[in-house]
Design a protein around this motif. Structure first.
Motif: not given
Length: 340
Positions: A306, A140, A200, A308, A198, A142, A325, A321, A311
């Motif tokens: 980022g 996860n 974005v 993650g 991952k 990014f 997106n 993310t 998530d």
């Protein structure tokens, strides 16, 4: 200056630093996980290099070390106010590039956002940051797409490789400590991630019209407004104030500031009984756009780093993310509705 130390030598460095600082790093909390017989990786005090977890991501960010979940600001009586004492020691925090980039975000909010936060400044001035290198991306993450996979604002960098500890020290006061225990001089360059699994993609032109997209509606039913995403985030800065009155004297007590979450009930309550953003979709909209639009418009870079963790922690498997997106399609949606 670059140094190569064995583990015993670095542990001696930690002992030396512990005279002035409490050293924190990602470590295993046995049986501290969400389920029975599971562990948790979070920040805690360490005494040896072997306690540091290098190959897993901390589930909670380093922020809980710098900014206590509940911080007493001052004590009061009917006639006097006494500021709360600071911790006796400063802090040394071992963190990754994305989290070190988060420090920049916190500084911008607390120190450059229309005034300097006195209580944050006191804590911030007593902290040193040791960067941990990342050789590979975690689930996860990014950070590459957010531009936070690298950082050069560290006080020292360290990497554990082949049983040796490699250090790039930038703190003059620590030079003698590292030099006395170094096996040899070494050219040390921070390791960093160059690719995440991952990704974005932020739209080039976000506008306030994105507020009216229907993409936020799904979160009305999916989100349970638990606030976990906020509490693990290294860049969330919201807090509430509490006056605690002592039982034996109702006119004596203390004022605390406590972490708050824009995703939970009551966050937007105002005097007179009003409450804004009552739907969870509205709260998700606020959080996402604050991280990638509002903050960026003011400071020139996104607030999200980022990592993650949001998530990772969500019990409803809501992906931040994925929400980001969707913004490109949402821009097209609201653009198409402009003439209607």
């Amino acid at each position: 200056m670059g140094y190569c130390l064995d583990k015993a030598g670095f542990d001696q460095v930690l002992q030396e630093l512990s005279r002035e600082y409490t050293v924190y790093a990602p470590k295993v909390f046995k049986d501290g996980g969400s389920f029975s017989d599971t562990d948790r990786i979070r920040y805690g005090e360490i005494q040896t290099i072997d306690e540091v977890v290098f190959d897993r991501k901390a589930e909670f960010s380093w922020k809980e070390v710098l900014l206590p979940l509940s911080q007493t600001l001052f004590f009061f009586t009917e006639d006097h106010i006494k500021e709360a004492d600071l911790p006796k020691k400063g802090a040394v925090i071992l963190l990754r590039s994305c989290d070190l980039q988060a420090v920049k975000r916190l500084d911008a909010i607390y120190l450059e956002n229309g005034g300097r936060d006195y209580y944050y400044q006191q804590l911030r001035d007593r902290v040193k940051f040791l960067l941990i290198g990342c050789r590979h991306s975690f689930d996860n993450c990014f950070c590459v797409d957010m531009g936070t996979n690298r950082s050069d604002t560290y006080d020292a960098y360290l990497e554990l490789k082949d049983g040796r500890v490699y250090v790039d020290n930038r703190t003059a006061a620590w030079e003698a400590t590292f030099a006395a225990r170094s096996l040899e001089a070494a050219a040390v360059t921070p390791a960093y991630v160059t690719e995440n699994t991952k990704h974005v993609q932020l739209p080039d032109q976000l506008t306030p019209a994105i507020l009216y997209s229907t993409i936020w509606d799904e979160y009305d039913s999916r989100c349970i407004n638990c606030g976990r995403c906020n509490f693990v985030c290294p860049t969330c800065t919201c807090f509430t104030m509490q006056d605690i009155f002592y039982t034996d004297n109702g006119k004596v007590g203390e004022r605390r500031r406590v972490w708050a979450s824009c995703m939970v009930d009551g966050f937007t309550d105002v005097a007179g009984g009003g409450s804004y953003r009552q739907k969870n979709g509205q709260r998700m909209r606020f959080k996402v756009l604050h991280k990638v639009y509002d903050y960026k418009k003011r400071n020139g870079y996104p607030m999200c780093v980022g990592c993650g963790r949001c998530d990772d922690i969500c019990p409803e498997y809501i992906s931040f993310t994925a929400a980001v997106n969707k913004l490109t399609a949402a821009c097209k949606e609201v653009s198409g509705n402009a003439g209607k």
